[in-house]
Design a protein around this motif. Sequence first.
Motif, PDB file in Angstrom:
ATOM      1  N   PRO A  36      37.624  54.122  40.830  1.00 45.63           N
ATOM      2  CA  PRO A  36      37.804  53.885  42.261  1.00 45.63           C
ATOM      3  C   PRO A  36      38.216  52.445  42.588  1.00 45.63           C
ATOM      4  O   PRO A  36      39.074  52.226  43.455  1.00 45.63           O
ATOM      5  CB  PRO A  36      36.431  54.206  42.860  1.00 45.63           C
ATOM      6  CG  PRO A  36      35.801  55.143  41.893  1.00 45.63           C
ATOM      7  CD  PRO A  36      36.314  54.717  40.546  1.00 45.63           C
ATOM      8  N   VAL A  37      37.653  51.470  41.903  1.00 45.10           N
ATOM      9  CA  VAL A  37      37.999  50.067  42.166  1.00 45.10           C
ATOM     10  C   VAL A  37      39.441  49.793  41.729  1.00 45.10           C
ATOM     11  O   VAL A  37      40.191  49.108  42.435  1.00 45.10           O
ATOM     12  CB  VAL A  37      37.014  49.102  41.475  1.00 45.10           C
ATOM     13  CG1 VAL A  37      37.489  47.664  41.597  1.00 45.10           C
ATOM     14  CG2 VAL A  37      35.629  49.262  42.072  1.00 45.10           C
ATOM     15  N   GLN A  38      39.850  50.322  40.593  1.00 44.77           N
ATOM     16  CA  GLN A  38      41.229  50.147  40.147  1.00 44.77           C
ATOM     17  C   GLN A  38      42.189  50.772  41.153  1.00 44.77           C
ATOM     18  O   GLN A  38      43.225  50.172  41.480  1.00 44.77           O
ATOM     19  CB  GLN A  38      41.430  50.769  38.764  1.00 44.77           C
ATOM     20  CG  GLN A  38      40.733  50.020  37.654  1.00 44.77           C
ATOM     21  CD  GLN A  38      40.791  50.762  36.337  1.00 44.77           C
ATOM     22  OE1 GLN A  38      41.144  51.947  36.268  1.00 44.77           O
ATOM     23  NE2 GLN A  38      40.416  50.082  35.262  1.00 44.77           N
ATOM     24  N   PHE A  39      41.856  51.955  41.660  1.00 43.58           N
ATOM     25  CA  PHE A  39      42.691  52.605  42.663  1.00 43.58           C
ATOM     26  C   PHE A  39      42.811  51.724  43.907  1.00 43.58           C
ATOM     27  O   PHE A  39      43.910  51.480  44.392  1.00 43.58           O
ATOM     28  CB  PHE A  39      42.107  53.980  43.021  1.00 43.58           C
ATOM     29  CG  PHE A  39      42.796  54.631  44.175  1.00 43.58           C
ATOM     30  CD1 PHE A  39      44.049  55.214  44.018  1.00 43.58           C
ATOM     31  CD2 PHE A  39      42.200  54.656  45.431  1.00 43.58           C
ATOM     32  CE1 PHE A  39      44.699  55.806  45.101  1.00 43.58           C
ATOM     33  CE2 PHE A  39      42.840  55.249  46.511  1.00 43.58           C
ATOM     34  CZ  PHE A  39      44.087  55.818  46.345  1.00 43.58           C
ATOM     35  N   SER A  40      41.679  51.223  44.410  1.00 47.00           N
ATOM     36  CA  SER A  40      41.707  50.355  45.601  1.00 47.00           C
ATOM     37  C   SER A  40      42.539  49.110  45.360  1.00 47.00           C
ATOM     38  O   SER A  40      43.315  48.692  46.228  1.00 47.00           O
ATOM     39  CB  SER A  40      40.287  49.946  45.997  1.00 47.00           C
ATOM     40  OG  SER A  40      39.548  51.065  46.386  1.00 47.00           O
ATOM     41  N   ALA A  41      42.382  48.522  44.188  1.00 51.35           N
ATOM     42  CA  ALA A  41      43.147  47.316  43.863  1.00 51.35           C
ATOM     43  C   ALA A  41      44.646  47.614  43.838  1.00 51.35           C
ATOM     44  O   ALA A  41      45.447  46.845  44.384  1.00 51.35           O
ATOM     45  CB  ALA A  41      42.687  46.738  42.525  1.00 51.35           C
ATOM     46  N   SER A  57      40.299  40.188  46.265  1.00 54.45           N
ATOM     47  CA  SER A  57      38.863  40.462  46.314  1.00 54.45           C
ATOM     48  C   SER A  57      38.386  40.605  47.752  1.00 54.45           C
ATOM     49  O   SER A  57      37.534  41.446  48.055  1.00 54.45           O
ATOM     50  CB  SER A  57      38.066  39.401  45.568  1.00 54.45           C
ATOM     51  OG  SER A  57      38.069  38.174  46.257  1.00 54.45           O
ATOM     52  N   ALA A  58      38.940  39.809  48.670  1.00 56.04           N
ATOM     53  CA  ALA A  58      38.574  39.923  50.087  1.00 56.04           C
ATOM     54  C   ALA A  58      39.131  41.206  50.691  1.00 56.04           C
ATOM     55  O   ALA A  58      38.481  41.836  51.529  1.00 56.04           O
ATOM     56  CB  ALA A  58      39.082  38.713  50.861  1.00 56.04           C
ATOM     57  N   LEU A  59      40.330  41.609  50.278  1.00 60.93           N
ATOM     58  CA  LEU A  59      40.961  42.807  50.847  1.00 60.93           C
ATOM     59  C   LEU A  59      40.223  44.083  50.474  1.00 60.93           C
ATOM     60  O   LEU A  59      40.207  45.039  51.257  1.00 60.93           O
ATOM     61  CB  LEU A  59      42.419  42.905  50.386  1.00 60.93           C
ATOM     62  CG  LEU A  59      43.385  41.902  51.003  1.00 60.93           C
ATOM     63  CD1 LEU A  59      44.706  41.912  50.246  1.00 60.93           C
ATOM     64  CD2 LEU A  59      43.600  42.205  52.490  1.00 60.93           C
ATOM     65  N   ALA A 147      30.029  40.899  48.227  1.00 58.50           N
ATOM     66  CA  ALA A 147      31.490  40.774  48.314  1.00 58.50           C
ATOM     67  C   ALA A 147      31.930  41.319  49.667  1.00 58.50           C
ATOM     68  O   ALA A 147      32.437  42.431  49.767  1.00 58.50           O
ATOM     69  CB  ALA A 147      32.149  41.550  47.182  1.00 58.50           C
ATOM     70  N   PRO A 148      31.724  40.531  50.717  1.00 61.13           N
ATOM     71  CA  PRO A 148      32.102  41.027  52.047  1.00 61.13           C
ATOM     72  C   PRO A 148      33.594  41.243  52.173  1.00 61.13           C
ATOM     73  O   PRO A 148      34.388  40.582  51.503  1.00 61.13           O
ATOM     74  CB  PRO A 148      31.626  39.931  52.995  1.00 61.13           C
ATOM     75  CG  PRO A 148      31.298  38.752  52.167  1.00 61.13           C
ATOM     76  CD  PRO A 148      31.189  39.188  50.734  1.00 61.13           C
ATOM     77  N   LEU A 149      33.944  42.183  53.035  1.00 62.10           N
ATOM     78  CA  LEU A 149      35.349  42.381  53.360  1.00 62.10           C
ATOM     79  C   LEU A 149      35.795  41.108  54.057  1.00 62.10           C
ATOM     80  O   LEU A 149      35.140  40.646  54.991  1.00 62.10           O
ATOM     81  CB  LEU A 149      35.517  43.588  54.282  1.00 62.10           C
ATOM     82  CG  LEU A 149      36.938  44.030  54.584  1.00 62.10           C
ATOM     83  CD1 LEU A 149      37.634  44.507  53.320  1.00 62.10           C
ATOM     84  CD2 LEU A 149      36.925  45.147  55.611  1.00 62.10           C
ATOM     85  N   GLY A 150      36.876  40.512  53.566  1.00 62.37           N
ATOM     86  CA  GLY A 150      37.323  39.226  54.073  1.00 62.37           C
ATOM     87  C   GLY A 150      37.636  39.235  55.549  1.00 62.37           C
ATOM     88  O   GLY A 150      37.987  40.277  56.111  1.00 62.37           O
ATOM     89  N   GLU A 151      37.499  38.080  56.155  1.00 63.42           N
ATOM     90  CA  GLU A 151      37.821  37.938  57.570  1.00 63.42           C
ATOM     91  C   GLU A 151      39.248  38.422  57.806  1.00 63.42           C
ATOM     92  O   GLU A 151      40.172  38.047  57.090  1.00 63.42           O
ATOM     93  CB  GLU A 151      37.685  36.475  57.976  1.00 63.42           C
ATOM     94  CG  GLU A 151      37.812  36.246  59.450  1.00 63.42           C
ATOM     95  CD  GLU A 151      37.557  34.796  59.817  1.00 63.42           C
ATOM     96  OE1 GLU A 151      38.208  34.331  60.744  1.00 63.42           O
ATOM     97  OE2 GLU A 151      36.730  34.142  59.156  1.00 63.42           O
ATOM     98  N   ASN A 152      39.421  39.271  58.764  1.00 63.66           N
ATOM     99  CA  ASN A 152      40.710  39.853  59.143  1.00 63.66           C
ATOM    100  C   ASN A 152      41.250  40.848  58.117  1.00 63.66           C
ATOM    101  O   ASN A 152      42.313  41.403  58.323  1.00 63.66           O
ATOM    102  CB  ASN A 152      41.764  38.783  59.407  1.00 63.66           C
ATOM    103  CG  ASN A 152      41.366  37.846  60.512  1.00 63.66           C
ATOM    104  OD1 ASN A 152      40.794  38.289  61.510  1.00 63.66           O
ATOM    105  ND2 ASN A 152      41.633  36.577  60.340  1.00 63.66           N
TER     106      ASN A 152
END
Length: 161
Positions: A36-41, A57-59, A147-152
């Motif tokens: 799943p992480v590879q797919f998201s990346a 990493s933020a995205l 690992a928060p979702l990055g700002e914006n």
Amino acid sequence: MSMDDVLTKPGHLFRRMQQIAVAIFIDECASFDLTPVQFSALVAIREHRDVDATRLSALIAFDRSTLGDVIERLEAKGLVLRRQSREDRRTKVLRLSAKARKLLREVMPAVDRAQDRMLGPLEPDERRRLMHLLERLVEANNEFSRAPLGENAASENRRAG
């Protein structure tokens, strides 16, 4: 507190659902050798061409130090190309290979099946409600993530997709 109390706590249930979600994804996507992480990346790199690892990493809200290993695996599979940034020679940027673009097209039916299986026990209105509530919880608690979702990043991801 009994084990029954532990097993019905939100944190335990979220952790178990994460385990189940990963297992279903791996099962549906086994022939693609993709996590799943590879797919998201891969999707994020496709949508944000020449992204660097820190921004990636933020995205995808994934720990930067662990993401390095993910990128190395994707590169070893011939899915990600890494090169120096034109703007900053110290920075490496990422692009998808043609092989990765083809893989993303081919894997989508399996990814969709995995999502459907995860929510399969619920009625359509329950699925919508659950997704709405999960989005609210994640957004409200983003700052507490390792690992928060990055700002914006969420709005950038919506615009790119």
